[in-house]
Design an enzyme around this catalytic site. Structure first.
Site, PDB file in Angstrom:
ATOM      1  N   PRO A   2     -12.157  45.255  58.643  1.00 24.20           N
ATOM      2  CG  PRO A   2      -9.906  45.792  58.929  1.00 24.20           C
ATOM      3  CD  PRO A   2     -11.225  45.778  59.627  1.00 24.20           C
ATOM      4  CD  GLU A   3     -15.260  40.260  55.508  1.00 25.67           C
ATOM      5  OE1 GLU A   3     -14.866  39.197  54.978  1.00 25.67           O
ATOM      6  OE2 GLU A   3     -16.425  40.441  55.857  1.00 25.67           O
ATOM      7  CG  HIS A  90      -8.320  55.859  69.212  1.00 30.90           C
ATOM      8  ND1 HIS A  90      -8.428  55.360  70.493  1.00 30.90           N
ATOM      9  CD2 HIS A  90      -9.455  56.574  68.989  1.00 30.90           C
ATOM     10  CE1 HIS A  90      -9.582  55.760  71.022  1.00 30.90           C
ATOM     11  NE2 HIS A  90     -10.213  56.495  70.137  1.00 30.90           N
ATOM     12  NE  ARG A 109     -14.544  47.349  68.834  1.00 30.88           N
ATOM     13  CZ  ARG A 109     -15.474  46.465  68.497  1.00 30.88           C
ATOM     14  NH1 ARG A 109     -16.047  46.528  67.309  1.00 30.88           N
ATOM     15  NH2 ARG A 109     -15.825  45.511  69.332  1.00 30.88           N
ATOM     16  NE  ARG A 151     -14.747  19.662  58.297  1.00 33.78           N
ATOM     17  CZ  ARG A 151     -13.621  20.352  58.445  1.00 33.78           C
ATOM     18  NH1 ARG A 151     -12.458  19.872  58.037  1.00 33.78           N
ATOM     19  NH2 ARG A 151     -13.644  21.532  59.021  1.00 33.78           N
TER      20      ARG A 151
END
Ligand SMILES: [Zn+2]
Length: 271
Positions: A2-3, A90, A109, A151
């Site tokens: 998930p983002e 789970h 996971r 940078r």
């Protein structure tokens, strides 16, 4: 994984069901997530959720004397379901509410997290070193240019650094750089302020569009099956290496950066 848009849609999906709802039980079935679930989480029994906020990819359930912090890790999902629905494999953690519903965390996971933050402490802890939210006013014109000064890292690595800005994960870094016409390998310190301002707008747009698209999945949070909070999206470059660019038809190329895949168009994107 998930983002940010998925986590925001999750926040929108669970909020109406948990806010002002009183917790009657905290059930820990497996405390070994990314970090062990602390015993302090049991403090919230008898308390109501005041609001649900999000910081980066952390969901923050605010209570009177502290915050329950949830992270979905690589594979976590949250659902709001009736307490009589049998527990599945789970299902590691849940909050039971006075109205007979439960907020259930499933995480095959186990890279997710359930943590407790005492009131006012979160600003000094895990969340304190994070850069601004991409959809906030703090992430504004001139910000990226100023941060990028001198940078020497590639722009894609720079954008995915949580100290610079949070929540621009691999998918959205790929997509935003394509739409801004910037090669993922371009060196951060060499990009003009004008191009950074355009990139800033585009990052906000791609994230907002994804959140809007995810809005169609809100009902999934109250269904017992499925994968709530994960949604299919229309993407220009991510996952499309070797296919034709949707703008110019050139074949999209792929490069590995910091062990992540970057897909780009050699014509539409420049250094
Ligand atoms: Zn192209």
């Amino acid at each position: 994984m998930p983002e940010l848009p998925e986590v925001e849609v999750c926040r929108l999906g669970i909020s109406p069901h948990v806010v002002n709802n009183k917790v009657t039980k905290v059930i820990v079935r497996n405390k070994q997530l990314r970090w062990p679930i602390p015993d302090e989480v049991h403090k919230i029994v008898g308390q109501s959720v005041l609001k649900v906020e999000r910081r980066a990819k952390y969901l923050l359930l605010r209570f009177d004397d502290g915050t329950l912090l949830l992270h979905l890790g690589m594979s976590g999902t949250l659902r709001i379901i009736d307490e009589i629905i049998p527990v599945a494999k789970h299902d590691h953690f849940e909050l039971a509410f006075v109205n007979g519903t439960v907020l259930r965390l499933n995480d095959p996971r186990r890279f997710g997290a359930v943590l407790w933050l005492d009131k006012h402490v979160d600003e000094q802890g895990l969340l304190s070193k994070l850069g601004p939210e991409p959809l906030s006013d703090e992430f504004c014109y001139d910000y990226l240019f100023a941060k990028a000064k001198n940078r020497k890292v590639p722009i894609k690595t720079f954008l995915m650094n949580n100290h610079i800005v949070v929540g621009v994960g691999n998918i959205y870094a790929n997509e935003a750089l394509f739409q801004a016409g910037i090669l993922p390998t371009a060196i951060a310190g060499t990009i003009s302020n004008k191009r950074y301002n355009r990139l800033t707008d585009i990052i906000k747009q791609v994230l907002c569009a994804a959140i809007e698209q995810g809005g169609t999945t809100l009902k999934d949070f109250t269904q017992a099956d499925g994968r709530p909070g994960y949604f299919a999206q229309s993407l220009f470059v991510y996952g499309r290496a070797g296919q034709a660019c949707l703008t110019c038809k050139e074949t999209l190329l792929e490069v590995r950066q910091s062990n992540r895949s970057s897909v780009y168009c050699p014509i539409c994107q420049q250094g």
